[in-house]
Scaffold this motif. Structure first.
Motif, PDB file in Angstrom:
ATOM      1  N   HIS A 122       0.834  -1.202   0.000  1.00 29.20           N
ATOM      2  CA  HIS A 122       0.000   0.000   0.000  1.00 29.20           C
ATOM      3  C   HIS A 122       0.874   1.258   0.000  1.00 29.20           C
ATOM      4  O   HIS A 122       0.665   2.158  -0.823  1.00 29.20           O
ATOM      5  CB  HIS A 122      -0.930  -0.016   1.212  1.00 29.20           C
ATOM      6  N   ALA A 123       1.841   1.315   0.898  1.00 25.05           N
ATOM      7  CA  ALA A 123       2.712   2.503   0.989  1.00 25.05           C
ATOM      8  C   ALA A 123       3.533   2.687  -0.282  1.00 25.05           C
ATOM      9  O   ALA A 123       3.593   3.787  -0.851  1.00 25.05           O
ATOM     10  CB  ALA A 123       3.628   2.385   2.206  1.00 25.05           C
ATOM     11  N   HIS A 124       4.168   1.611  -0.754  1.00 25.58           N
ATOM     12  CA  HIS A 124       4.984   1.718  -1.968  1.00 25.58           C
ATOM     13  C   HIS A 124       4.129   2.069  -3.177  1.00 25.58           C
ATOM     14  O   HIS A 124       4.523   2.860  -4.028  1.00 25.58           O
ATOM     15  CB  HIS A 124       5.738   0.412  -2.228  1.00 25.58           C
ATOM     16  N   GLY A 125       2.948   1.468  -3.282  1.00 22.95           N
ATOM     17  CA  GLY A 125       2.069   1.726  -4.416  1.00 22.95           C
ATOM     18  C   GLY A 125       1.549   3.151  -4.467  1.00 22.95           C
ATOM     19  O   GLY A 125       1.368   3.711  -5.546  1.00 22.95           O
ATOM     20  N   MET A 126       1.291   3.740  -3.309  1.00 19.70           N
ATOM     21  CA  MET A 126       0.782   5.117  -3.270  1.00 19.70           C
ATOM     22  C   MET A 126       1.861   6.138  -3.643  1.00 19.70           C
ATOM     23  O   MET A 126       1.559   7.156  -4.263  1.00 19.70           O
ATOM     24  CB  MET A 126       0.261   5.451  -1.868  1.00 19.70           C
TER      25      MET A 126
END
Length: 185
Positions: free
Chosen positions: A70-74
């Protein structure tokens, strides 16, 4: 030294080498899973009660893969976690490891990027014959950011280089490997 003693010493040394490799493979499996958004691979590097300390947060190893995705994708179009220098001390079925890491992150839009360098400080345990992380504490000791260009000054988009993907369509999962798979910048 008797033949039996030499054989026992050789077996003990072989077991130590196998344990060291299994520990390093576990640590690398975690990084590969992060980069390929492979939650199962990330989760497989933690015991069921494992913890990942990230800044001031403590995240369950079972939940860390989804959290990281989630963090990397955002924030990023791509990320690569490189595990470099690695040391570990093994005491029976418990090991303490220190692994230097360099994280490379391509910001959204692929025009800028950043580098974070630090260390994974891990306690691992061997349970049922398998080494996994029980506690990971991650440091960040260097943070840099800048333009994301090739040595010729051109940006990556449009360069024609093979571009990895954050799922099992990445060429690293293809068996046998061929020139047919993968997208291009």
């Amino acid at each position: 030294m008797s033949s039996e003693d030499r054989l026992a010493a050789l077996e003990a040394k072989m077991q130590e080498l196998m344990d060291r490799q299994a520990i390093f493979d576990c640590i690398k499996r975690n990084s590969r899973g992060n980069d390929r958004f492979d939650v199962d691979l990330v989760t497989s590097s933690y015991h069921s009660n494992g913890l990942h300390e990230l800044g001031s947060q403590q995240i369950s190893g079972r939940e860390y893969g989804e959290h990281a995705n989630h963090a990397h994708g955002m924030l990023f179009d791509n990320n690569l976690h490189n595990v470099t220098m690695h040391m570990c001390e093994i005491d029976g079925d418990v090991a303490h490891a220190e692994s230097y890491n360099i994280g490379l992150f391509m910001d959204k839009g692929s025009e800028t990027g950043r580098i974070l360098a630090g260390r994974y400080i891990d306690r691992l345990e061997k349970r049922d014959g398998e080494w996994r992380i029980v506690l990971r504490r991650a440091t960040v000791e260097i943070a840099l950011e800048g333009k994301a260009t090739l040595p010729n000054g051109q940006p990556l988009p449009g360069s024609g280089y093979l571009k990895g993907s954050r799922d099992r369509s990445d060429p690293a999962y293809e068996r046998p490997l061929s020139v047919e798979s993968g997208g291009r910048w």
